[in-house]
Design an enzyme around this catalytic site. Structure first.
Site, PDB file in Angstrom:
ATOM      1  N   ARG A  29      -1.119  -0.486   7.211  1.00  0.00           N
ATOM      2  CA  ARG A  29       0.073  -0.149   7.998  1.00  0.00           C
ATOM      3  C   ARG A  29       0.944   0.907   7.310  1.00  0.00           C
ATOM      4  NH1 ARG A  29      -0.113  -5.728   8.392  1.00  0.00           N
ATOM      5  NH2 ARG A  29      -0.241  -6.637  10.487  1.00  0.00           N
ATOM      6  N   ILE A  30       1.234   0.684   6.018  1.00  0.00           N
ATOM      7  CA  ILE A  30       2.161   1.582   5.322  1.00  0.00           C
ATOM      8  C   ILE A  30       1.499   2.927   5.057  1.00  0.00           C
ATOM      9  CG2 ILE A  30       3.579   1.898   3.257  1.00  0.00           C
ATOM     10  CD1 ILE A  30       3.788  -1.218   3.148  1.00  0.00           C
ATOM     11  N   THR A  80       4.395   2.782  -4.545  1.00  0.00           N
ATOM     12  CA  THR A  80       5.286   1.814  -3.887  1.00  0.00           C
ATOM     13  C   THR A  80       4.518   0.531  -3.582  1.00  0.00           C
ATOM     14  OG1 THR A  80       4.789   2.860  -1.755  1.00  0.00           O
ATOM     15  CG2 THR A  80       6.843   3.516  -2.842  1.00  0.00           C
ATOM     16  N   ARG A  94       2.165  -2.106  -6.013  1.00  0.00           N
ATOM     17  CA  ARG A  94       2.461  -3.083  -7.049  1.00  0.00           C
ATOM     18  C   ARG A  94       2.258  -2.415  -8.397  1.00  0.00           C
ATOM     19  NH1 ARG A  94       4.763  -5.591  -3.701  1.00  0.00           N
ATOM     20  NH2 ARG A  94       4.489  -7.777  -3.068  1.00  0.00           N
ATOM     21  N   GLU A 133       8.004  -5.901 -14.500  1.00  0.00           N
ATOM     22  CA  GLU A 133       9.251  -5.696 -13.777  1.00  0.00           C
ATOM     23  C   GLU A 133      10.250  -6.768 -14.201  1.00  0.00           C
ATOM     24  OE1 GLU A 133       8.826  -5.482  -9.522  1.00  0.00           O
ATOM     25  OE2 GLU A 133       7.447  -3.795  -9.647  1.00  0.00           O
ATOM     26  N   HIS A 140      12.209  -1.342  -7.457  1.00  0.00           N
ATOM     27  CA  HIS A 140      11.468  -2.081  -6.418  1.00  0.00           C
ATOM     28  C   HIS A 140      12.336  -2.271  -5.169  1.00  0.00           C
ATOM     29  CE1 HIS A 140       7.838  -4.988  -5.969  1.00  0.00           C
ATOM     30  NE2 HIS A 140       8.250  -4.587  -4.779  1.00  0.00           N
TER      31      HIS A 140
END
Length: 283
Positions: free
Chosen positions: A117-118, A194, A196, A225, A244
Site C-alpha cells: 500500500r505505502i 520509513t 523499520r 529506537e 518515527h
C-alpha cells in the site's frame, strides 16, 4: 461463554509481546490489537498457538507515511535541514553558485523496496515529479494503474537515484540494506527508510555516509529506537533523521485509534477482527 475474566491488550510498536507476556495476561486474553500496521513487535506464532487473534491498522496510515517518505526524500536531496542549520548558525554571509548544491528529483529514478500500500502511494506521488519508478517486491504483482516497473534487487540498487524502503521487518529483510547493498548504490544516491530500523545495518550506513559512498540518507526509523545521542550517525551532515513520526498526522493517528479500538471490541465479543494478521486462528 463466560467473559467475566476476559481481557484484551492494546499494544504499541514499542511493546514487545511474546508468549511469556501472553501467558502472564492469563487464559482470558481474547485479543491483541496493535496500534500500528507493522507487527514485528508481536510473536504472532505464539499468539496463534494460543488461539489469540492479533489485529493491526492497515491503510489508516498509508497516505501520511507516503507523504512523509516523500518529504524525507526531498529534504535530503535538497539539503533542507542542513540549510536550516547553516542559516541559524550564522554562516549565511552571501549567495554563491556552489552553495549547498543538492541532487535533482525531477526525472530521477526512484527505487521502491516493497510495493504494498505505502510503496504504491509513494509511486503515485513520484509521477508528479516525472520520476522513473522501479520496484523490488517478490510478493506483489504489477499494478496497471501505477507506472512502475518490477526489477530484481541488484538492479534496483544499481539504477536508483533514490532508494525508499517500504517492507515489513522479517528475518529475510533484517539488514537487507547492508554494506554489500550500499556498495551497489550510486555515489549520488539517497536512501530513505520509513519502514523499520533493522532493515538497515546502521553501522554500514554510517560508514557509507561518512565516506560519501552515497550522497545522503533520510531516516524515520532507526536501530535501536530512540537512537542514542552519542551515535556516530548524528555527527554527519548528510543524514536527515526524524523520531518515527511518518504516520503522525491528525487524520492518520485518529484512523489508527479507531481501527485498533474496533479490533479490540470485536475480539472481546468473540467476533472476527476487522483487520487480523493471523486469520488461521479462526480455523
Amino acid at each position: 461463554e463466560d467473559r467475566t475474566n476476559a481481557s484484551v491488550m492494546e499494544t504499541l510498536l514499542t511493546d514487545k509481546i511474546d508468549g511469556e507476556v501472553m501467558d502472564a495476561a492469563g487464559a482470558g486474553l481474547k485479543v491483541i490489537s496493535n496500534y500500528a500496521v507493522g507487527f514485528d513487535n508481536i510473536d504472532v506464532d505464539a499468539a496463534t498457538a494460543r488461539g489469540i487473534p492479533v489485529g493491526n491498522t492497515p491503510g489508516a496510515l498509508t497516505d501520511a507515511t507516503a507523504d512523509f517518505a516523500f518529504a524525507l526524500l526531498m529534504s535530503a536531496a535538497r539539503r533542507i535541514p542542513e540549510s536550516n542549520r547553516f542559516v541559524r548558525d550564522g554562516r549565511w554571509k552571501t549567495w554563491g553558485p556552489m552553495l549547498l548544491l543538492g541532487t535533482d528529483i525531477q526525472g530521477a529514478t526512484l527505487g521502491l523496496v516493497g510495493f504494498g500500500r505505502i510503496g504504491k502511494a509513494v509511486a503515485r506521488r513520484a509521477t508528479g515529479f516525472d520520476m522513473r519508478v522501479i520496484y523490488y517486491d517478490p510478493n506483489e504483482k504489477p499494478d496497471p494503474a501505477i507506472k512502475a516497473t518490477p526489477v530484481d534487487f541488484e538492479t534496483l540498487l544499481e539504477e536508483s537515484d533514490f532508494v525508499s524502503l517500504h517492507t515489513p521487518l522479517t528475518p529475510d529483510t533484517r539488514h537487507l540494506i547492508d554494506a554489500e547493498a550500499l556498495s551497489r548504490m550510486k555515489r549520488t544516491a539517497v536512501l530513505i527508510n520509513t519502514s523499520r530500523g533493522p532493515v538497515v545495518d546502521m553501522d554500514a550506513l554510517y560508514e557509507a555516509l561518512r565516506d560519501e559512498r552515497i550522497f545522503a540518507a533520510a531516516l524515520d526509523v532507526t536501530d535501536p529506537e530512540p537512537l542514542p545521542t552519542d551515535h556516530p550517525l548524528l555527527t554527519l551532515d548528510n543524514l536527515v533523521i526524524a523520531p518515527h513520526i511518518a504516520s503522525a498526522s491528525h487524520t492518520a493517528r485518529g484512523n489508527m485509534a479507531w481501527m485498533a479500538a474496533n479490533n479490540l471490541i470485536a475480539g472481546l465479543k468473540g467476533e472476527r477482527l476487522p483487520h487480523c494478521v493471523n486469520p488461521q486462528v479462526y480455523g
